[in-house]
Design an enzyme around this catalytic site. Sequence first.
Site, PDB file in Angstrom:
ATOM      1  N   GLU A  40     -29.837  23.603  17.242  1.00 22.62           N
ATOM      2  CA  GLU A  40     -29.013  22.432  16.926  1.00 22.62           C
ATOM      3  C   GLU A  40     -29.589  21.665  15.733  1.00 22.62           C
ATOM      4  O   GLU A  40     -30.791  21.389  15.686  1.00 22.62           O
ATOM      5  CB  GLU A  40     -28.962  21.512  18.152  1.00 22.62           C
ATOM      6  CG  GLU A  40     -28.194  20.223  17.958  1.00 22.62           C
ATOM      7  CD  GLU A  40     -28.264  19.301  19.167  1.00 22.62           C
ATOM      8  OE1 GLU A  40     -27.431  18.382  19.258  1.00 22.62           O
ATOM      9  OE2 GLU A  40     -29.156  19.493  20.030  1.00 22.62           O
ATOM     10  N   LYS A 111     -19.543  18.845  19.095  1.00 26.23           N
ATOM     11  CA  LYS A 111     -20.220  18.486  20.344  1.00 26.23           C
ATOM     12  C   LYS A 111     -19.461  17.392  21.084  1.00 26.23           C
ATOM     13  O   LYS A 111     -19.207  16.311  20.540  1.00 26.23           O
ATOM     14  CB  LYS A 111     -21.646  18.045  20.038  1.00 26.23           C
ATOM     15  CG  LYS A 111     -22.528  17.806  21.249  1.00 26.23           C
ATOM     16  CD  LYS A 111     -23.943  17.452  20.794  1.00 26.23           C
ATOM     17  CE  LYS A 111     -24.894  17.219  21.941  1.00 26.23           C
ATOM     18  NZ  LYS A 111     -26.252  16.837  21.463  1.00 26.23           N
ATOM     19  N   CYS A 142     -26.690  21.610  23.490  1.00 25.53           N
ATOM     20  CA  CYS A 142     -27.761  20.821  24.080  1.00 25.53           C
ATOM     21  C   CYS A 142     -27.322  19.997  25.310  1.00 25.53           C
ATOM     22  O   CYS A 142     -27.205  20.531  26.400  1.00 25.53           O
ATOM     23  CB  CYS A 142     -28.364  19.930  22.996  1.00 25.53           C
ATOM     24  SG  CYS A 142     -30.078  19.413  23.324  1.00 25.53           S
TER      25      CYS A 142
END
Length: 253
Positions: A40, A111, A142
């Site tokens: 990321e 995200k 994540c």
Amino acid sequence: MRVTLIQTEIDGSRPMAERVAGVTEQIAARAGDDLVLLPELWATGYFAFDDYAATAEPLDGPLVATLGAAARAAGVTLHAGSMVERDEAGHLFNTSLLFDPTGALVHTYRKVHLFGYGSREQELLTPGAAVAGHGALALSTCYDLRFPELFRAQVDGGSQLFLVAAAWPLSRLPHWQLLLRSRALENQSFLLACNAAGRQGQVELAGRSAVVDPWGEVVAEAGAGPEVLTAEIDPDLVTRSRKEFPALADRRL
């Protein structure tokens, strides 16, 4: 299917251009692999919040072009981790990128779950809204690991391999390892999670990128430092495991 996770170190003392050049060299060296993953926000650095706006680019910018060229040179499907994307209205997103072996950008994922605990991500970025995958491949990032409904929605859309880019800290390493196995097991899917390594400011990153199979077993796991982790997986194991133990077919809700 040969998969490689490039667990790169996020070294804020090095210029971004130097970090990008080093990673593209690593991608180019993966000719013969089928799928390559990156962490990321590896180019900007997840915890480099003050650099988000300055390093943000549109999807037709130079970073995407460079990564597409690297995927084409190696002839691999590339999940290029995520970048700070700036859209036409000036909004910033944490956007994951998927390139095919010709270098074409075939899928993006903004995200959905932005982190707020000791992070400025919620303050600086706009959350995404769509969770659809690309064929059998599904992208997440994540903190998304803590939200099982996202992964179940992707399974309902036909996903069989979860590709996760992360900048997960060492202080919550046990959570990382538990969540990777849980998301794979409960969805009877492969999960490939590429984390970052190194230190960003006061935060030590966990590393420990991993490949987890549909039974929740860890096929391969990296250590704490920079590492290139390669594993052979059989995508047909997803179909076989779901047929042998049809838990997904027994759902009532």
